[in-house]
Design an enzyme around this catalytic site. Structure first.
Site, PDB file in Angstrom:
ATOM      1  N   CYS A 110       0.823  -1.212   0.000  1.00 24.38           N
ATOM      2  CA  CYS A 110       0.000   0.000   0.000  1.00 24.38           C
ATOM      3  C   CYS A 110       0.854   1.257   0.000  1.00 24.38           C
ATOM      4  O   CYS A 110       0.358   2.352  -0.258  1.00 24.38           O
ATOM      5  CB  CYS A 110      -0.906  -0.021   1.213  1.00 24.38           C
ATOM      6  SG  CYS A 110      -1.851  -1.547   1.343  1.00 24.38           S
ATOM      7  N   HIS A 250      -3.235   6.655   2.596  1.00 27.41           N
ATOM      8  CA  HIS A 250      -3.681   5.359   2.084  1.00 27.41           C
ATOM      9  C   HIS A 250      -5.010   5.016   2.753  1.00 27.41           C
ATOM     10  O   HIS A 250      -5.182   5.200   3.960  1.00 27.41           O
ATOM     11  CB  HIS A 250      -2.633   4.292   2.392  1.00 27.41           C
ATOM     12  CG  HIS A 250      -3.155   2.908   2.178  1.00 27.41           C
ATOM     13  ND1 HIS A 250      -3.761   2.527   1.002  1.00 27.41           N
ATOM     14  CD2 HIS A 250      -3.210   1.833   3.002  1.00 27.41           C
ATOM     15  CE1 HIS A 250      -4.137   1.268   1.102  1.00 27.41           C
ATOM     16  NE2 HIS A 250      -3.828   0.828   2.304  1.00 27.41           N
ATOM     17  N   ASN A 280     -10.104  -0.874   0.431  1.00 24.78           N
ATOM     18  CA  ASN A 280      -8.641  -0.768   0.434  1.00 24.78           C
ATOM     19  C   ASN A 280      -8.126  -1.325  -0.896  1.00 24.78           C
ATOM     20  O   ASN A 280      -8.198  -2.530  -1.137  1.00 24.78           O
ATOM     21  CB  ASN A 280      -8.092  -1.564   1.619  1.00 24.78           C
ATOM     22  CG  ASN A 280      -6.573  -1.538   1.704  1.00 24.78           C
ATOM     23  OD1 ASN A 280      -5.890  -1.159   0.750  1.00 24.78           O
ATOM     24  ND2 ASN A 280      -6.050  -1.956   2.840  1.00 24.78           N
TER      25      ASN A 280
HETATM   26  O1  UT7 Z   1      -3.579  -1.624   3.815  1.00 26.31           O
HETATM   27  C1  UT7 Z   1      -2.526  -2.135   4.569  1.00 26.31           C
HETATM   28  C2  UT7 Z   1      -2.594  -1.760   5.976  1.00 26.31           C
HETATM   29  N1  UT7 Z   1      -3.764  -2.303   6.600  1.00 26.31           N
HETATM   30  C3  UT7 Z   1      -4.163  -1.807   7.729  1.00 26.31           C
HETATM   31  O2  UT7 Z   1      -3.587  -0.874   8.218  1.00 26.31           O
HETATM   32  C4  UT7 Z   1      -5.343  -2.438   8.417  1.00 26.31           C
HETATM   33  C5  UT7 Z   1      -5.344  -2.039   9.858  1.00 26.31           C
HETATM   34  N2  UT7 Z   1      -6.351  -2.745  10.663  1.00 26.31           N
HETATM   35  C6  UT7 Z   1      -7.673  -2.509  10.576  1.00 26.31           C
HETATM   36  O3  UT7 Z   1      -8.134  -1.723   9.767  1.00 26.31           O
HETATM   37  C7  UT7 Z   1      -8.564  -3.209  11.576  1.00 26.31           C
HETATM   38  O4  UT7 Z   1      -7.772  -3.859  12.541  1.00 26.31           O
HETATM   39  C8  UT7 Z   1      -9.526  -4.238  10.940  1.00 26.31           C
HETATM   40  C9  UT7 Z   1     -10.603  -3.512  10.143  1.00 26.31           C
HETATM   41  C10 UT7 Z   1      -8.765  -5.192  10.051  1.00 26.31           C
HETATM   42  C11 UT7 Z   1     -10.230  -5.026  12.018  1.00 26.31           C
HETATM   43  O5  UT7 Z   1     -10.923  -4.157  12.900  1.00 26.31           O
HETATM   44  P1  UT7 Z   1     -10.722  -4.266  14.471  1.00 26.31           P
HETATM   45  O6  UT7 Z   1     -11.587  -3.267  15.071  1.00 26.31           O
HETATM   46  O7  UT7 Z   1      -9.256  -4.220  14.753  1.00 26.31           O
HETATM   47  O8  UT7 Z   1     -11.329  -5.694  14.760  1.00 26.31           O
HETATM   48  P2  UT7 Z   1     -10.645  -6.943  15.471  1.00 26.31           P
HETATM   49  O9  UT7 Z   1      -9.752  -7.637  14.523  1.00 26.31           O
HETATM   50  O10 UT7 Z   1     -10.100  -6.494  16.793  1.00 26.31           O
HETATM   51  O11 UT7 Z   1     -11.919  -7.829  15.733  1.00 26.31           O
HETATM   52  C12 UT7 Z   1     -12.971  -7.416  16.623  1.00 26.31           C
HETATM   53  C13 UT7 Z   1     -14.091  -8.429  16.564  1.00 26.31           C
HETATM   54  C14 UT7 Z   1     -13.604  -9.861  16.668  1.00 26.31           C
HETATM   55  O12 UT7 Z   1     -14.569 -10.580  17.417  1.00 26.31           O
HETATM   56  P3  UT7 Z   1     -14.321 -10.901  18.966  1.00 26.31           P
HETATM   57  O13 UT7 Z   1     -13.032 -11.671  19.021  1.00 26.31           O
HETATM   58  O14 UT7 Z   1     -14.246  -9.557  19.639  1.00 26.31           O
HETATM   59  O15 UT7 Z   1     -15.534 -11.695  19.327  1.00 26.31           O
HETATM   60  C15 UT7 Z   1     -13.634 -10.346  15.258  1.00 26.31           C
HETATM   61  O16 UT7 Z   1     -13.828 -11.738  15.150  1.00 26.31           O
HETATM   62  O17 UT7 Z   1     -14.760  -8.328  15.315  1.00 26.31           O
HETATM   63  C16 UT7 Z   1     -14.821  -9.616  14.702  1.00 26.31           C
HETATM   64  N3  UT7 Z   1     -14.797  -9.433  13.259  1.00 26.31           N
HETATM   65  C17 UT7 Z   1     -15.899  -9.273  12.508  1.00 26.31           C
HETATM   66  N4  UT7 Z   1     -17.197  -9.268  12.825  1.00 26.31           N
HETATM   67  C18 UT7 Z   1     -18.090  -9.091  11.832  1.00 26.31           C
HETATM   68  C19 UT7 Z   1     -13.715  -9.366  12.448  1.00 26.31           C
HETATM   69  N5  UT7 Z   1     -14.105  -9.167  11.181  1.00 26.31           N
HETATM   70  C20 UT7 Z   1     -15.450  -9.113  11.200  1.00 26.31           C
HETATM   71  C21 UT7 Z   1     -16.436  -8.941  10.200  1.00 26.31           C
HETATM   72  N6  UT7 Z   1     -17.725  -8.916  10.563  1.00 26.31           N
HETATM   73  N7  UT7 Z   1     -16.115  -8.749   8.895  1.00 26.31           N
END
Ligand code: UT7
Length: 323
Positions: A110, A250, A280
């Site tokens: 990215c 980005h 993204n």
């Molecule tokens: O482009 C290159 C660089 N990329 C980035 O910089 C990405 C950076 N990271 C992010 O944007 C975020 O971390 C994500 C969007 C990828 C994830 O968001 P988050 O708020 O960090 O979520 P998380 O991974 O901490 O997950 C929170 C909860 C989890 O459930 P539990 O364990 O709390 O029960 C996940 O299983 O959300 C759940 N979850 C979802 N739920 C519904 C993860 N993906 C989904 C989904 N729908 N699509």
């Protein structure tokens, strides 16, 4: 900056369609709240990265009023080349009909577009070349694990291009700041398909030929790293935050964009947001955003623009431009 152009494939995949796929166990509400994404574009079956890149390049050359034959160099920033070799830049060169124009790919996820811009500008600034086409293009849908809800809701396909040429002092690329933190390389990977691990049936069954991401840790690195890289680039360009007309980060997550903008004390009106409609798109996200903002009348000649890319590596690159 002699020209700008972009291309988004026709097919739009909405959050509602992802929600309708019961096995994914996701909702439009979760995706919008946690990422800011509402829809993304997906390449058609017959389209690969070189096709997207060529469409963006053609739009950019038309914008500049420059013929393909006038190009000296084509740099394609991508992590999804049509194939590991030949370079996608060679395929784009042929499709454009830019006879004998040199080119190569730059693989930095990215962050690739900003690094390609800085690279291309060096040839112009030294006087070695006069027309350098810098393209950011990715087809992440082809390396997305469509069974993994934590990643598949995030990505989209697209391409954007800018044409660089000689200008007056104080125009074009004013500064750049680039850094990598390879110790964090494990956070975002495409494990199989390189010299470390072949795409065997076992690797494919384990989805090792798809994007793997530790989202939370990347999020933290991005929110800390973006303001530091931005400040570094502004200092090198000798501009103050108040001088910036538009900041284009980005587009990975609206919460990253908001948090970084807040740390830099930038008003929301100055900050580009296209993630809602594009998702993204990796190396394509910033040139796509520039083109979209220009269409909205928010990018004009003479504007001072701050770009910040971040992603796999963990790599960071910021640049200050005068449009
Ligand atoms: O482009 C290159 C660089 N990329 C980035 O910089 C990405 C950076 N990271 C992010 O944007 C975020 O971390 C994500 C969007 C990828 C994830 O968001 P988050 O708020 O960090 O979520 P998380 O991974 O901490 O997950 C929170 C909860 C989890 O459930 P539990 O364990 O709390 O029960 C996940 O299983 O959300 C759940 N979850 C979802 N739920 C519904 C993860 N993906 C989904 C989904 N729908 N699509």
């Amino acid at each position: 900056m002699l020209g700008l152009g972009s291309y988004l494939p026709e097919r739009v995949l909405t959050n509602a369609e992802l929600e309708a796929r019961r096995e994914l166990d996701t909702t439009d509400e979760w995706i919008v709240r946690r990422t800011g994404i509402r829809e993304r574009h997906l390449a058609a079956e017959h389209e690969a990265t070189s096709d997207l890149a060529t469409r963006a390049a053609q739009a950019c050359l038309a914008d500049a009023g420059v013929a393909p034959a006038e190009l000296d160099l084509i740099i394609v920033a991508t992590v999804t080349p049509d194939m590991p070799f030949p370079a996608t830049a060679c395929l784009v060169q042929s499709k454009l009909g830019a006879d004998e124009t040199a080119g190569y790919d730059l693989l930095l996820g990215c962050t690739g577009f900003v690094s390609a811009l800085a690279t291309g500008a060096q040839f112009i600034q030294t006087g070695a070349l006069r027309r350098v086409l810098v393209i950011g293009a990715d087809t992440l849908s082809r390396v997305t694990d469509w069974t993994d809800r934590s990643t598949c809701v995030l990505f989209g396909d697209g391409a954007g291009a800018v044409l660089l040429g000689p200008g007056e002092p104080g125009e074009g690329l004013l500064s750049f700041a680039m850094s990598n933190n390879g110790a964090a390389a494990d956070l975002l990977t495409l494990p199989a398909g390189g010299s470390r691990l072949r795409v065997t049936p076992e690797a494919a069954a384990a989805h090792l030929d798809c994007i793997r991401m530790e989202g939370r840790e990347l999020f933290r690195l991005a929110v800390e790293g973006i303001p530091a890289a931005a400040q570094d680039a502004m200092r090198r360009a000798d501009v103050a935050p108040a001088d910036i007309d538009l900041m284009v980060m980005h587009q990975a997550n609206i919460r990253i964009i908001d948090a970084a903008a807040q740390r830099l004390a930038f008003e929301p009106e100055k900050v580009a947001v296209t993630i809602d409609a594009h998702g993204n798109t990796s190396a394509a996200s910033m040139p796509l955003a520039l083109d979209e903002l220009r269409r909205q009348g928010r990018l004009s000649p003479g504007d001072t623009i701050l770009l910040v890319g971040f992603g796999a590596g963990f790599a960071l690159a910021a640049a200050v431009l005068r449009w």
